[in-house]
Motif scaffolding. Sequence first.
Motif, short mmCIF file in Angstrom:
data_model
loop_
_atom_site.label_atom_id
_atom_site.label_comp_id
_atom_site.label_asym_id
_atom_site.label_seq_id
_atom_site.Cartn_x
_atom_site.Cartn_y
_atom_site.Cartn_z
N ASP A 1 -32.70 17.79 -66.48
CA ASP A 1 -31.69 16.74 -66.63
C ASP A 1 -30.65 16.91 -65.54
OD1 ASP A 1 -29.97 18.77 -67.40
OD2 ASP A 1 -29.95 18.21 -69.52
N SER A 2 -29.55 16.20 -65.64
CA SER A 2 -28.55 16.23 -64.59
C SER A 2 -27.83 17.56 -64.50
CB SER A 2 -27.52 15.12 -64.82
OG SER A 2 -26.93 15.25 -66.11
N GLN A 3 -27.96 18.41 -65.53
CA GLN A 3 -27.25 19.68 -65.56
C GLN A 3 -28.11 20.88 -65.17
OE1 GLN A 3 -23.94 19.56 -66.11
NE2 GLN A 3 -24.25 17.34 -66.31
N GLY A 4 -29.41 20.79 -65.40
CA GLY A 4 -30.24 21.94 -65.07
C GLY A 4 -31.65 21.81 -65.62
N ALA A 5 -32.31 22.96 -65.77
CA ALA A 5 -33.69 23.02 -66.25
C ALA A 5 -33.72 23.77 -67.58
CB ALA A 5 -34.57 23.72 -65.22
N PHE A 6 -34.58 23.31 -68.49
CA PHE A 6 -34.60 23.88 -69.84
C PHE A 6 -36.03 24.13 -70.29
CE2 PHE A 6 -30.88 21.21 -69.29
CZ PHE A 6 -29.86 22.06 -69.67
N TRP A 7 -36.24 25.30 -70.88
CA TRP A 7 -37.55 25.68 -71.41
C TRP A 7 -37.65 25.14 -72.83
CZ3 TRP A 7 -41.36 28.23 -68.75
CH2 TRP A 7 -42.47 28.67 -69.48
N LEU A 8 -38.66 24.31 -73.11
CA LEU A 8 -38.78 23.64 -74.40
C LEU A 8 -39.88 24.21 -75.28
CD1 LEU A 8 -38.48 19.91 -73.23
CD2 LEU A 8 -36.65 21.45 -73.98
N CYS A 9 -40.99 24.62 -74.68
CA CYS A 9 -42.14 25.05 -75.46
C CYS A 9 -42.85 26.18 -74.74
CB CYS A 9 -43.10 23.87 -75.68
SG CYS A 9 -44.62 24.27 -76.55
N ASP A 10 -43.06 27.30 -75.45
CA ASP A 10 -43.77 28.43 -74.87
C ASP A 10 -45.26 28.11 -74.70
OD1 ASP A 10 -41.59 30.14 -74.56
OD2 ASP A 10 -41.72 30.82 -76.65
N TYR A 11 -45.95 28.94 -73.93
CA TYR A 11 -47.38 28.75 -73.72
C TYR A 11 -48.12 28.70 -75.05
CZ TYR A 11 -46.79 29.96 -68.76
OH TYR A 11 -46.43 29.97 -67.44
N THR A 12 -48.95 27.68 -75.19
CA THR A 12 -49.77 27.56 -76.39
C THR A 12 -50.99 26.69 -76.08
OG1 THR A 12 -49.83 26.80 -78.70
CG2 THR A 12 -48.43 25.57 -77.19
N SER A 13 -52.07 26.96 -76.77
CA SER A 13 -53.25 26.11 -76.67
C SER A 13 -53.30 25.09 -77.80
CB SER A 13 -54.52 26.97 -76.68
OG SER A 13 -54.58 27.75 -77.87
#
Length: 316
Positions: free
Chosen positions: A144-156
């Motif tokens: 987004d305009s403020q930065g980068a965000f981790w939403l979901c960890d690795y998963t199958s």
Amino acid sequence: MSDKESNDEVEVISERLQAATTIDSAYNNAQQQQQQGKSSRRNSSNNGANGQSVDGKKSCSATTTTTTTIDDYVLVRNIPELNLPEKIILVIDTVREQKFTPFKFGTGATFSPLYMIKRAVENFICAKATIQPGVHEYALMSLDSQGAFWLCDYTSNIKTVVNHLEGIAEDVLEEEQRTYDLGQLFETIHARTATPAMNRPMFVSRVILIYGRSNSIPKFRTGHKYLENLTENPCSFLDVLFVHEPASDDNMCEAVYAEIAALDTTNYSYIFEVGRNPAKLHDNMAKLLAHPLQRPLQKDASYTFISNAQEVHTNV
């Protein structure tokens, strides 16, 4: 697949990796010449990529697991083209610029760029999982305009990824941002991503960045070293899909694309661009389904059924 079959497959992969062609003396001489000009080429790649086309991406210095010919410096990977499991990070730009053009269908229905991107990503994940169920893993990030965000960890688990995908909301800008710092993105990726072993990799790591701003040029203010760490690993890949406004004098699509093209420092990335064309958006996303160790260089890729047909690689 039984445990014995899995172990046998791992042993076969290990044997093929150990049997890969070693770097010859011609490469060593060429590598020395490339190392001397490494810094200058990086500066040239970052600052002089304007007007560079998809098929005109420059080859940069090889890593210790690639070979090159002295005559034309054509990069050749020295890694077996194995179907190793992929760990894929999908990075979705959520910014909606003030003056944006929606996607329009023949029925007259219109949809926002983020909505269409989410549908393309969902189709990509489901198609990839259908081809090889349970083999590959996916993680999700947003910009987004403020930065980068981790939403979901690795998963199958596809449902888990899709649920997080549906929860992504637009970030509507109050003021236009002329540049965007990519350093935050690659720093976050460096901290959370899985890194394949360079000698006996058991998986491949790939980042797929979907960038959607036509008036904000992606640059590195800090953190360029994290991009270098990513691309110097021969089993790590970076692909980019640039979803932009119709190019005009009122936006900076060409300048944005030039900076995106400069991210391909190894010549192994796939970089696509598309305007407000729903069919081409899904077509380009589908072109990223191929395994990065088994696909040709982008300039050599062909998506036609006619052997003598000449395909033009343009995605506007």
